[in-house]
Design a protein around this motif. Structure first.
Motif, PDB file in Angstrom:
ATOM      1  N   UNK A  15      47.379   5.919 -41.350  1.00  0.00           N
ATOM      2  CA  UNK A  15      46.443   6.793 -40.641  1.00  0.00           C
ATOM      3  C   UNK A  15      46.214   6.378 -39.197  1.00  0.00           C
ATOM      4  N   UNK A  16      47.044   5.480 -38.684  1.00  0.00           N
ATOM      5  CA  UNK A  16      46.988   5.137 -37.268  1.00  0.00           C
ATOM      6  C   UNK A  16      48.068   5.937 -36.565  1.00  0.00           C
ATOM      7  N   UNK A  17      47.671   6.673 -35.538  1.00  0.00           N
ATOM      8  CA  UNK A  17      48.590   7.632 -34.934  1.00  0.00           C
ATOM      9  C   UNK A  17      49.745   7.001 -34.171  1.00  0.00           C
ATOM     10  N   UNK A  18      50.706   7.844 -33.852  1.00  0.00           N
ATOM     11  CA  UNK A  18      51.862   7.409 -33.088  1.00  0.00           C
ATOM     12  C   UNK A  18      52.777   8.581 -32.813  1.00  0.00           C
ATOM     13  N   UNK A  19      53.742   8.365 -31.946  1.00  0.00           N
ATOM     14  CA  UNK A  19      54.674   9.427 -31.564  1.00  0.00           C
ATOM     15  C   UNK A  19      55.880   9.407 -32.492  1.00  0.00           C
ATOM     16  N   UNK A  20      55.623   9.593 -33.788  1.00  0.00           N
ATOM     17  CA  UNK A  20      56.707   9.510 -34.776  1.00  0.00           C
ATOM     18  C   UNK A  20      56.866  10.791 -35.576  1.00  0.00           C
ATOM     19  N   UNK A  21      56.388  11.905 -35.022  1.00  0.00           N
ATOM     20  CA  UNK A  21      56.518  13.192 -35.697  1.00  0.00           C
ATOM     21  C   UNK A  21      57.879  13.820 -35.407  1.00  0.00           C
ATOM     22  N   UNK A  22      58.187  14.897 -36.110  1.00  0.00           N
ATOM     23  CA  UNK A  22      59.467  15.579 -35.909  1.00  0.00           C
ATOM     24  C   UNK A  22      59.631  16.002 -34.455  1.00  0.00           C
ATOM     25  N   UNK A  75      42.509  14.428 -22.745  1.00  0.00           N
ATOM     26  CA  UNK A  75      43.034  13.268 -22.035  1.00  0.00           C
ATOM     27  C   UNK A  75      42.869  11.990 -22.855  1.00  0.00           C
ATOM     28  N   UNK A  76      41.903  11.961 -23.787  1.00  0.00           N
ATOM     29  CA  UNK A  76      41.689  10.770 -24.605  1.00  0.00           C
ATOM     30  C   UNK A  76      42.431  10.847 -25.924  1.00  0.00           C
ATOM     31  N   UNK A  77      43.210  11.928 -26.125  1.00  0.00           N
ATOM     32  CA  UNK A  77      43.960  12.077 -27.361  1.00  0.00           C
ATOM     33  C   UNK A  77      45.444  11.901 -27.077  1.00  0.00           C
ATOM     34  N   UNK A  78      46.254  11.870 -28.130  1.00  0.00           N
ATOM     35  CA  UNK A  78      47.696  11.710 -27.948  1.00  0.00           C
ATOM     36  C   UNK A  78      48.461  12.720 -28.771  1.00  0.00           C
ATOM     37  N   UNK A  79      47.876  13.871 -29.000  1.00  0.00           N
ATOM     38  CA  UNK A  79      48.521  14.860 -29.844  1.00  0.00           C
ATOM     39  C   UNK A  79      49.661  15.566 -29.122  1.00  0.00           C
ATOM     40  N   UNK A  80      49.655  15.569 -27.807  1.00  0.00           N
ATOM     41  CA  UNK A  80      50.580  16.405 -27.075  1.00  0.00           C
ATOM     42  C   UNK A  80      51.395  15.598 -26.076  1.00  0.00           C
ATOM     43  N   UNK A  81      52.614  16.099 -25.810  1.00  0.00           N
ATOM     44  CA  UNK A  81      53.410  15.569 -24.726  1.00  0.00           C
ATOM     45  C   UNK A  81      52.995  16.312 -23.472  1.00  0.00           C
ATOM     46  N   UNK A  82      52.373  15.627 -22.510  1.00  0.00           N
ATOM     47  CA  UNK A  82      51.826  16.319 -21.355  1.00  0.00           C
ATOM     48  C   UNK A  82      51.708  15.372 -20.169  1.00  0.00           C
TER      49      UNK A  82
END
Length: 346
Positions: free
Chosen positions: A259-266, A36-43
């Motif tokens: 190295x700052x994350x975001x929703x910019x992956x394929x 819940x504290x991460x942003x790796x997944x669309x959920x």
């Protein structure tokens, strides 16, 4: 090692991984080990991320049961991969500095290089550092690919299966056993991770997968010519390489920290294009199957390594460019979701 024994070990790995998901999910919820504290997944809800532990066991135990520690390279890969998986678990629980992760991963990669797994471009001392760098970069590329339900699991299954074929063609049965066990474990995990996921693998699983696949790919081309090495390294990692390339280029062009994350992956871009989560996972899996199969044609001697590597490299560059046209930062998500997406560190 007979085919029947290897198949039995693979089935055991599949059942072990799938069977551990329920107990691990309950344990993760009890210990609050959720994403819940991460942003790796669309959920839409927090999901436990201890699935990687099951993948590690589902790979490790069958290989040890069949091979023991008889093969130096496989043993080194497994020992180092387990260490990297532990690093990923620690990072999930308490985020580590980037430098700490890279140093630890480099030491693990160095152990594998010392066992004889090297990118032999020159035959000189510099092959070692180049190999370590490639292992670390591609391992983390696979780690970053784990950002949507079913994506990395599907890519892992097809990539590992194709590597099994390449290993058998090259008469490298221990390596074939290693990647076959990984394929079966990933398939067992996928039964709980296909959208909508009930379990995520976390950093322990994604780093373990990336490390094993990368090191195995290198082992299969150690001592080969430069063209075969290029094809053998790029094709199994094609999807991960494209994904990382898309992210790095987009952030460089936009002036955002790398190295700052975001929703910019394929995967995020494909979702913005209107494809559902299952469709995205399927598309990435098919792409990995196609690129991996091209690698198998090289191993079989059916295609020129130089030609295949050139086509794959050119395709990767084109895809990275095309993907820049999808504006993943257009205002279409709720504010709470955007806040969640920007918390990812990689």
């Amino acid at each position: 090692m007979t085919a029947a024994l290897a198949l039995a070990a693979g089935v055991a790995g599949f059942l072990l991984t799938a069977g551990l998901m329920g107990p691990l999910r309950r344990l993760a919820v009890r210990w609050d080990l959720t994403d819940r504290s991460q942003s790796r997944h669309v959920r839409a809800r927090p999901i436990a991320f201890l699935g990687g532990f099951a993948i590690v066991l589902g790979t490790l135990l069958p290989v040890l049961a069949v091979l023991g520690v008889s093969d130096r390279r496989v043993t080194a890969i497994l020992v180092a991969a387990v260490a990297v998986a532990f690093l990923g678990l620690v990072d999930d629980v308490r985020p580590l500095p980037v430098a700490t992760r890279l140093i630890a991963e480099s030491l693990a990669a160095g152990l594998v290089v010392a066992s004889g797994v090297q990118i032999t471009f020159t035959g000189q001392w510099m092959d070692g550092p180049v190999t370590v760098m490639w292992i670390v970069v591609i391992t983390n590329s696979f780690n970053l690919l784990d950002n949507m339900d079913g994506a990395l699991g599907g890519v892992t299954v097809v990539t590992a299966v194709v590597l099994v074929g390449s290993a058998l063609v090259g008469a490298q049965a221990p390596l074939a056993m290693l990647v076959f066990a990984l394929a079966c474990a990933a398939l067992g995990f996928l039964t709980h991770n296909w959208a909508p996921a009930r379990m995520h693998m976390g950093g322990s699983g994604s780093l373990f997968i990336g490390f094993v696949l990368t090191c195995s790919s290198i082992a299969l081309v150690t001592g080969a010519g430069p063209d075969t090495i290029c094809a053998g390294l790029l094709l199994p990692a094609f999807v991960a390489v494209v994904d990382t390339g898309v992210v790095l280029v987009s952030r460089l062009l936009a002036g955002r920290p790398l190295l700052i994350g975001g929703a910019d992956h394929v995967s995020h871009r494909l979702r913005r294009a209107g494809i559902g989560a299952r469709g995205v996972a399927s598309a990435l899996t098919v792409a990995a199957a196609v690129s991996g199969s091209l690698g198998l044609t090289v191993a079989l001697g059916w295609a020129s390594p130089l030609t295949v590597a050139a086509v794959a490299g050119s395709t990767a560059v084109i895809l990275i460019g095309v993907m820049q046209g999808v504006d993943v930062y257009a205002p279409a998500r709720p504010v709470s979701d955007l806040a969640q997406l920007t918390r990812r560190r990689w």
